[in-house]
Design a protein around this motif. Sequence first.
Motif, PDB file in Angstrom:
ATOM      1  N   UNK A 202      69.823  25.052  29.212  1.00 33.67           N
ATOM      2  CA  UNK A 202      69.645  24.172  28.045  1.00 33.67           C
ATOM      3  C   UNK A 202      68.198  23.709  28.028  1.00 33.67           C
ATOM      4  N   UNK A 203      67.452  24.124  27.021  1.00 33.52           N
ATOM      5  CA  UNK A 203      66.023  23.854  26.952  1.00 33.52           C
ATOM      6  C   UNK A 203      65.731  23.001  25.726  1.00 33.52           C
ATOM      7  N   UNK A 204      64.931  21.952  25.926  1.00 35.96           N
ATOM      8  CA  UNK A 204      64.639  21.069  24.794  1.00 35.96           C
ATOM      9  C   UNK A 204      63.622  21.695  23.849  1.00 35.96           C
ATOM     10  N   UNK A 205      63.824  21.455  22.566  1.00 34.18           N
ATOM     11  CA  UNK A 205      62.888  21.942  21.551  1.00 34.18           C
ATOM     12  C   UNK A 205      62.113  20.786  20.923  1.00 34.18           C
ATOM     13  N   UNK A 206      62.357  19.571  21.412  1.00 34.73           N
ATOM     14  CA  UNK A 206      61.615  18.423  20.890  1.00 34.73           C
ATOM     15  C   UNK A 206      61.631  17.282  21.897  1.00 34.73           C
ATOM     16  N   UNK A 207      60.860  16.268  21.590  1.00 38.53           N
ATOM     17  CA  UNK A 207      60.840  15.016  22.348  1.00 38.53           C
ATOM     18  C   UNK A 207      60.545  13.906  21.363  1.00 38.53           C
ATOM     19  N   UNK A 208      61.424  12.908  21.324  1.00 37.77           N
ATOM     20  CA  UNK A 208      61.298  11.788  20.390  1.00 37.77           C
ATOM     21  C   UNK A 208      61.223  10.513  21.216  1.00 37.77           C
TER      22      UNK A 208
END
Length: 260
Positions: A202-208
């Motif tokens: 599971x790889x993140x595509x964003x950071x908020x």
Amino acid sequence: MDVFYERTGPAEFTPTPATAGPWSPEHQHAGPPSALLVGALEDLLPGPDHRLARVTVDVLGPVPLEPMSIEAAEIRPGRSVGLLEAHAYAGGRAVLTARAWRMRTTSPELPTRPGSTPEPPEIPAERKSIEMPGAHTGGYLSVVEWRTTAGSVSGLGPSRSWGRSNIPLLVDERMSPWQRTVLLADSASGISLALDPTRYPAINCDLHVVLHRDPATEWLLVDAETTTTPDGGALTSTALGDVEGPVGTATQSLFARVLG
């Protein structure tokens, strides 16, 4: 490998091997280039009475270990509130984009309304390292240290850990609190794995990230939990703090798969 980048121009940077992420020695961890974008956004602040309130970074694809250039501009000017945007380019394409709200700082007369978050735990003496099966450990994972107070940065499940970088972003340039935050907050999904990454990556595509105040110390408390849902998606939710208490929150959208 004592810095993440070497500055080669006003907005041009060459990554060192320290930027390499866990998935490949040829691709950067998203934390260091996100910190570069934040620096470019902070350069657009009109004065010391303004600060970044929210930053969202979108990862457009794998970030190669190649020279990068940064472009930043204000796309919605305003006297008290403005919207900023920055882009990172590498290998002939855009690899990251970021947007941020900059806001005028609040009055010192504004009443304090602390949340119900408990007092931050003490920073343990024992250092922990992120260990993932088959991961590249010679880059980012080797220069960022963790001190765990709950859970584990290498096991499955939620993790509550203090983190800091042991090297600067650039030679003779001190990282801002916001830069330190995104550099570490992008690891939240990695230190709170919900499932075996060799079978369920599971790889993140964003950071908020939203901060109600800037962290006051180099140590950042990252209290992260990852949730996965069949026929749905995956999400990492994180509470951020420093030795004085809470500073904000972060979320990451994850692309989760089933292998085999």
